[in-house]
Design a protein around this motif. Structure first.
Motif, short mmCIF file in Angstrom:
data_model
loop_
_atom_site.label_atom_id
_atom_site.label_comp_id
_atom_site.label_asym_id
_atom_site.label_seq_id
_atom_site.Cartn_x
_atom_site.Cartn_y
_atom_site.Cartn_z
N ARG A 446 -9.97 -12.58 6.19
CA ARG A 446 -10.41 -13.29 5.15
C ARG A 446 -10.41 -12.87 4.10
O ARG A 446 -9.67 -13.12 2.34
CB ARG A 446 -11.12 -14.38 5.68
N THR A 449 -7.30 -11.19 2.93
CA THR A 449 -5.96 -11.91 2.74
C THR A 449 -6.35 -12.80 1.11
O THR A 449 -5.41 -12.63 0.33
CB THR A 449 -6.43 -12.73 4.04
N VAL A 454 -2.92 -8.50 1.47
CA VAL A 454 -1.90 -8.52 2.67
C VAL A 454 -0.34 -8.83 2.96
O VAL A 454 -0.39 -9.89 2.18
CB VAL A 454 -2.66 -9.42 3.98
N MET A 462 -0.83 -14.20 8.28
CA MET A 462 -1.02 -13.61 6.86
C MET A 462 -2.63 -12.46 7.84
O MET A 462 -2.63 -11.63 7.84
CB MET A 462 -2.02 -13.68 6.17
N GLU A 463 -3.55 -13.77 9.01
CA GLU A 463 -4.97 -12.61 9.64
C GLU A 463 -4.16 -12.48 10.79
O GLU A 463 -4.54 -10.99 11.32
CB GLU A 463 -5.12 -14.15 10.43
N ALA A 466 -3.89 -8.65 8.87
CA ALA A 466 -4.92 -8.18 7.63
C ALA A 466 -5.67 -7.75 9.40
O ALA A 466 -6.02 -6.60 9.78
CB ALA A 466 -5.61 -9.02 7.60
#
Length: 929
Positions: A446, A449, A454, A462-463, A466
């Motif tokens: 988190r 991001t 990222v 996005m997670e 990452a």
């Protein structure tokens, strides 16, 4: 590292040119020119980053480019901050309308001037770039080779047996693997971080007399990160021929790669050979030589041993031959101490006054043989003076930059400079975390991001990107997993202390981070990320610079920290994107925080904050709001204005003697479904929604991007509406549903089918089920199942015993009410961990042969009616850990008697660790059987 800053700016400009065109009126052309200029610089900078260490002029140019990128980011974000929001309400708004045009005109002229200055700087930097391109023509070809300095890796080849400690067991294992090769080809990989002694271990195996006898042909080839295919194959041919005292073939230097591979193949056909490929960095190196080795031979046998820092290379090279991967671990404490004392006190034993400081220094080495040898040898020159030893301990970081520990530093730098540009910033960011602190994977994902590290990729969230970054760092042995989830996924990780010491000055040099520690601060010129360690003494000298992008506080921190943090937050930190105050001694946030236009991450976990004000709605770019274990129980309706919010975490778990008693969530606004970007939502208290309860449950169905959802205080009558909502949440990875109270039915049969949850990995159900919903038995991706208050009866497990990927099963607190629990043959084929807790009526557990074949952990807690150890437990041959906790005295006595009388025939004799925890006269006692 300049490439990271420039790439980040390039990405930001790309977004702004697409999304903020109205704000860029008058500057769009200039911004597009800057965008194009830095786009052309990126490829050059990727290579320049790897070469700057040996060229001071190039290093200075890279620094200047990095500062230009930072300046451009500052100017444009300051511009966005100034013109994105205008208060036009009331009398003050009326006055602003009158004076705003004049004020805006002046501001626009100022910013236009700054943007023009940045453009000129970029043009000058581009001209200077051509000079370096002429000096280093190979840079234009995208070469990423690092410095040619001596790095000491070959020293391992010259070590005497007396210099090596702690490799006896791994050497014995590798020799066992080698002795089992009778024909064909076998590949063995040794993998681990820099300095662990991979080369040393393999060299001792390579030189062993039994290996010399078993194999007729021997060759050792050092590959390194800057390998050339032709040179690698030529070197292999020369080594193989030298071993049999033959000259290289004529015209070898002019041979094509395919011809050389064919020569090696023919030479090794039907021969017994062992070849070591030491220090492989790229999978390309293995691909370049893999087909040069005969795979199926009638008479010969071959072995390839590979050493690498990269796990994926180790796995890939061994897969075809069904080979072995050996993950080399740090030295254990006793061996570390033995090696250290041998180097630090070569002619004597450790003096008593140096024992304590010796242990502290050994702890910094963390079992890394290279560090122990180099540091021990250095301290041997200190004449046993405790003052010099303590000074060294305090200054390990700066020592790594000096001549004495250069060998360690260079080996670490090889790993760092081999990182792709997008990972360098992510890795340096980890220097913000205090040493010895476990780093949570979810938290870092988190944070990365929110920081903008990222890069978006089509088709991925996005997670996920990452998490791929983190897996790449793990793959490269730069971080180590320290704790996993029950299904084996990494949960927490750590970074080796010396590696952390290496990257701290790197991060500071890049203005990436500044760490406040023990009240001694050396502020860089323009800090981007400031980390405050709550364990150190607070200082009044706190940086409050306008360039700060993130403020991280690592609690707990005493009450003195509170006023200091308030002072920082009230300072000129308008550009903050990340405000992480986990564990901070604060009970409210100053109003200035809710004016942070760029803020993407707000973390108040474990603070005393109880109220989130309505002004939270001003934080339009907020992506993460972490309020776990703070005092907040309700959010204002203005939270619905946060249309970019991805993670909303607000809950508190209540435990009693290690048992999870309940989860306290929060009262959500009725129209929570407007937050369409939410990925994680935990936990909504449905009962607190009052008359709007059903509407709140219905709103959840609009959050179709959710991958983690937690709902508490569910009633029976909510079941149909909840299932209707869940039917739309096809991206869920984890689902947690808790009923209002014990005995309240959770009705989950409506509408739902296995196809509803194609990605579901974890399912937590707390409430009466009576029977397991049919769709659960067909969840092929499910790895974790937790049931509580389910009140299931006999044969309930038949529905789930065929789940193909279930690894953890937790039957807790009245989840099962039968007298006997039977695990039938053929069931639970992938189960690793089994928890049985607070099953008050359970009297017998039976394990049929063929059930749970790979189970390695069984925990039985507070099952007071259980009269004897599970029948058939002896069939579970892979059990590694069995624990009985808070059981009836009769059960414990019978277990101990069975162990005493059974000897080698005891049913748990094959289990390495059997533990009994019981309360005797008010005191908990642990006995290992």
């Amino acid at each position: 590292m300049a490439e990271s800053a420039v790439s980040f700016l390039f990405g930001q400009l790309s977004v702004w040119l697409q999304e903020e065109q109205k704000l860029l009126v008058g500057f769009k052309e200039e911004v597009e020119l800057i965008h194009g200029e830095i786009g052309q610089m990126r490829a050059f900078l990727k290579v320049a980053d790897t070469k700057e260490e040996r060229d001071p002029q190039l290093k200075e140019w890279v620094r200047q480019v990095r500062e230009i990128a930072y300046d451009a980011e500052d100017v444009l974000e300051r511009y966005m901050l100034q013109f994105a929001h205008h208060d036009t309400h009331g009398f003050r708004g009326y006055l602003k309308k009158i004076y705003a045009p004049l004020k805006n005109l002046k501001a626009r002229r100022q910013i236009a001037s700054e943007i023009k200055a940045i453009r000129l700087k970029l043009e000058n930097a581009s001209k200077r770039q051509q000079t370096f391109s002429d000096t280093y023509p190979v840079m234009n070809q995208g070469s990423s080779s690092t410095s040619a300095r001596y790095d000491g890796r070959g020293d391992a080849l010259l070590l005497e047996e007396v210099d090596v400690i702690g490799i006896e067991k791994p050497k014995e294992l590798l020799l066992t693997w080698l002795s089992s090769i009778n024909s064909g080809l076998k590949v063995i990989s040794v993998v681990g971080m820099a300095g662990l002694g991979k080369t040393t271990l393999v060299k001792k195996v390579f030189d062993d007399a039994s290996v010399k006898m078993k194999f007729d042909h021997h060759a050792w080839i050092t590959v390194s990160e800057s390998f050339n295919v032709e040179n690698l194959l030529q070197n292999m041919i020369k080594r193989l021929l030298k071993d049999v005292k033959q000259p290289p073939p004529q015209g070898l230097e002019a041979m094509m790669a395919d011809d050389m591979r064919e020569f090696i193949y023919n030479f090794l056909q039907n021969k017994n050979y062992i070849i070591v490929l030491d220090d492989i960095w790229k999978i390309d190196a293995w691909e370049a030589v893999r087909y040069a080795f005969p795979r199926r031979t009638t008479h010969g046998r071959g072995c390839i041993i590979i050493t690498t820092r990269i796990s994926s290379i180790a796995d890939a090279s061994c897969s075809e031959s069904n080979g072995h991967v050996y993950k080399l671990e740090p030295l254990p404490e006793e061996k570390s101490r033995e090696l250290f004392y041998k180097k630090a006190f070569p002619t004597d034993s450790c003096p008593p006054d140096l024992e304590e400081i010796s242990e502290s220094i050994l702890n910094r080495c963390e079992g890394l043989p290279l560090a122990i040898v180099v540091i021990g040898s250095l301290l041997a020159t200190k004449n046993n003076k405790i003052e010099e030893w303590e000074m060294f301990y305090r200054s390990v970081g700066s020592e790594l930059e000096g001549d004495h520990l250069k060998r360690i530093s260079i080996l670490l730098s090889l790993s760092f400079y081999d990182l792709p540009y997008y990972l360098k910033a992510c890795f340096l960011y980890l220097s913000n975390f205090p040493k010895d602190q476990l780093i949570q994977k979810g938290r870092v994902i988190r944070l990365w991001t929110a920081e903008g590290f990222v890069e978006a990729k089509q088709g991925k969230i996005m997670e996920e990107i990452a998490e791929g970054y983190m897996n790449e760092l793990l793959n490269r042995s730069l971080i180590q997993v320290s704790e996993t989830f029950d299904d084996g996924r990494p949960r927490n990780f750590r970074i080796h202390d010396l590696l952390r010491e290496y990257i701290i000055p790197k991060a500071r040099e890049q203005n990436m981070a500044a760490i406040e520690s023990q009240g001694e601060i050396q502020w860089p010129k323009s800090i981007r990320h400031l980390a405050l360690d709550g364990f150190s003494n607070p200082t009044k000298q706190i940086y409050k610079g306008k360039n700060l992008r993130s403020l991280l506080f690592f609690g707990p921190g005493d009450s003195e920290w509170g006023p200091i943090l308030y002072e920082v937050m009230r300072g000129d930190c308008r550009m903050l994107k990340v405000l992480e105050l986990r564990g901070a001694p604060i009970d409210a946030l100053p109003g200035e925080v809710f004016k942070l236009y760029h803020l993407k991450y707000l973390g108040l976990r474990d603070t005393r904050v109880k109220i989130i004000p309505k002004s939270i709605g001003n934080l339009g770019k907020l992506e993460t709001l972490d309020l776990k274990r703070c005092g907040v129980t309700e959010l204002p309706i203005e939270i619905l204005q946060l249309q970019r919010l991805r993670n909303l975490l607000l809950y508190r778990c209540v435990y009693n003697h290690g048992y999870l008693e309940c989860v306290q969530g929060f009262k959500a606004p009725y129209e929570i479904g407007r937050l369409l970007c939410l990925k994680k939502l935990c936990f909504i208290d449905v009962a607190d929604a009052g008359s709007g309860r059903i509407k709140t449950v219905r709103e959840v169905g609009k959050l179709t991007q959710l991958n983690r959802l937690g709902i508490t205080k569910l009633r029976r009558e909510d079941g149909k509406e909840l299932c209707s909502s869940l039917e739309k949440l096809t991206n869920l990875r984890e689902l947690l549903i808790l009923s209002l109270e014990e005995g309240e039915l959770i009705d989950l049969e409506y509408h739902l089918s296995p196809s509803t949850f194609p990605f579901l990995r974890g399912l937590f159900l707390q409430g009466r089920l009576e029977k397991i919903p049919r769709w659960i038995g067909s969840l092929n991706t499910l790895t974790r199942l937790f049931l509580k208050w389910s009140m299931l009866r006999e044969d309930s497990l038949e529905c789930i015993q065929g789940l193909p990927n279930l690894q953890t099963l937790n039957l807790n607190s009245a989840s099962y009410e039968g007298l006997e629990l039977c695990f039938k043959a053929g069931g639970f084929q992938r189960l690793h961990k089994l928890y049985l807790a607070r099953l008050g009526g359970l009297r017998w557990v039976r394990v049929e042969k063929g059930s749970m074949p790979i189970l390695h952990s069984m925990d039985v807690w507070d099952c007071k009616s259980l009269v004897e150890m599970p029948e058939g437990i002896e069939h579970l041959k892979n059990l590694k850990h069995v624990e009985f906790n808070d059981m009836a005295e009769e059960f414990v006595e019978r277990l101990i008697d069975e162990k005493r009388n059974g000897g080698d025939q005891w049913r748990l004799a094959h289990v390495p660790l059997v533990v009994v925890d019981n309360c005797v006269n008010g005191e908990w006692r642990r006995v290992q059987l």
